[in-house]
Design a protein around this motif. Structure first.
Motif: not given
Length: 465
Positions: A84-86, A131-133, A316-319, A336-339
């Motif tokens: 939903c955030a994406m 760290l990712f954020t 997108s990367m923030h989400v 993570t984002v999905y294929l």
């Protein structure tokens, strides 16, 4: 074949972008050359293609000691919030859910193999998310994308496409392991023939540009699979046990949510030096896999801005980073984002409405997860295979005459599916790119950030050896 571009932009298409209300304005559906109907169908297609995560992720986490019901709750909540955030913030048609592969790393390698206490393992996931954020907020991944040459980007897209197709063929058990030839064609059975029939029907619907072709193909294949184990054939290989011979199974309607693992994180314990390698592996795996998926989907569907970068990549990367951050406190491995988002994009999805609706579709399964057993793997496999075709379109744009750029691109194409890992395949391709430029004395063509990424890639490759 860029199925999306042909559908959305074809003047002969039966659907025309028209004026809409608040939803149309919020997601800029008409402006993107789509319709609300197309976006919703694409969302349903994406959800059905990825819905297996609601069952499979908890099954893997259960091996690490997280109760199945708690794993379902965590999976649904992370997928709902992240997707939903994406859609709302990043306006991107890409689904977010707990990552497959990295969940196996969490359960089998870290908890079961290295005997890391479960709460500390979740703590490592959390600090990797922190760290990712930070990296996302510093826009480091944007710098990495800009540093990757376009031919390698095309190779990444194609490699991911082949990987998705391989997953589809393996899920249908059409391609099986072989000690003599590594992989082989399976024996034809009623199950195999049902899959083939479903694939032919789904492909025909796609070729005829029928609205909702992918989703319709899944539904038809599911109906065709109902007789398996009842009138003919044996589906026990798909059921995970010899006692169940049917492919389409009713296992109930309602299952109460389980919040028992929410907040079960040992943050201080995870900061011990001994666990630093695990934090690094989680961080780099999520970093590269998400980066690859964004690049692959953007290239395949032409979801790019005026500068050629993936559309709304910063947001997108923030989400994606925040979704990874909240995963551990909710009780699951990193999101993570999905294929499988490619399935909805191939169906015509262009805007954040796809991710938003797909995210909403997860929420009822806090209570209705048993319903997902109705959709067998052979019903989603045709969609994944056709999505692989769709994502392989950039292969024709690679400059094959320029070998110094073509070789790393080719390595990405073949190593992503053959290593069965986006992270390892891309890491090896990046290393090859840097080594190639070094060997040719073209150090000036390597951007500084690529040196950094290549070193991290080499560390990851050595870590998994």
């Amino acid at each position: 074949m860029n199925y999306q571009s042909k559908v959305a932009g074809d003047p002969a298409s039966p659907e025309k972008p028209g004026p809409g209300g608040a939803i149309d304005r919020l997601f800029e559906v008409t402006r993107s050359g789509s319709t609300i109907r197309t976006e919703i169908i694409a969302a349903l297609t994406t959800f059905l293609a990825a819905s297996y995560v609601i069952v499979v992720n908890p099954a893997i986490l259960q091996n690490a000691g997280i109760p199945f019901s708690a794993g379902v709750t965590a999976t649904v909540l992370v997928s709902f919030i992240g997707s939903c955030a994406m859609g709302l913030y990043a306006r991107s048609p890409i689904l977010v859910a707990p990552g497959m592969g990295i969940n196996a790393l969490f359960a089998y390698t870290m908890v079961m193999g290295a005997k890391v206490p479960l709460e500390i393992a979740l703590g490592c996931v959390f600090w990797a998310g922190v760290l990712f954020t930070i990296l996302a907020m510093l826009n480091l991944r944007t710098a990495v994308i800009e540093a990757i040459p376009k031919d390698l980007r095309y190779g990444i897209a194609c490699g991911i496409g082949l990987f998705i197709a391989l997953i589809g063929l393996e899920n249908a058990k059409f391609i099986v392991a072989s000690p003599d030839t590594i992989v082989a064609l399976t024996q034809f059975t009623p199950v195999t023939l049902t899959f083939v029939a479903g694939f032919i029907i789904t492909a025909a619907l796609v070729v005829c540009r029928i609205p909702g072709a992918m989703m319709a193909g899944m539904i038809i294949t599911t109906v065709l699979a109902i007789p398996i184990g009842r009138l003919w054939g044996d589906g026990s290989a798909f059921a995970g046990g010899a006692d169940v011979h049917t492919l389409v199974n009713w296992s109930g309607l309602f299952a109460a949510p389980d919040f028992s693992f929410v907040g079960r994180v040992d943050l201080l314990g995870a900061l011990q030096v001994a666990y630093a390698p695990f934090i690094f592996v989680f961080l780099f795996t999520n970093f590269v896999e998400a980066l690859s998926t964004f690049l692959g989907l953007a290239e395949a569907a032409n979801l790019k801005d005026e500068s050629g970068m993936p559309r709304n990549i910063k947001e997108s990367m923030h989400v994606d980073a925040v979704a990874a951050l909240i995963s551990a406190p909710l009780g699951t491995s990193p999101a993570t984002v999905y294929l499988e988002s490619g399935a909805g994009i191939a169906q015509g999805g262009r805007t954040g409405l796809v991710a938003f609706v797909a995210g909403l579709l997860f929420l009822p399964f806090l209570f209705l997860s048993p319903l997902l057993s109705l959709v067998p793997a052979i019903a989603t496999a045709p969609v994944l295979i056709l999505t692989g075709l769709f994502m392989s379109e950039p292969m024709g744009r690679i400059n094959w005459a320029d070998m110094e750029d073509a070789i790393p691109a080719f390595l990405a194409i073949v190593l992503i599916p053959l290593t069965f890992s986006i992270t390892l395949g891309l890491s090896l391709a990046i290393i090859a790119f840097v080594v190639m430029k070094l060997a040719l004395g073209k150090v000036s063509e390597i951007r500084p950030v690529m040196w950094f990424v290549a070193v991290l890639a080499a560390m990851l490759v050595m870590q998994v050896q």
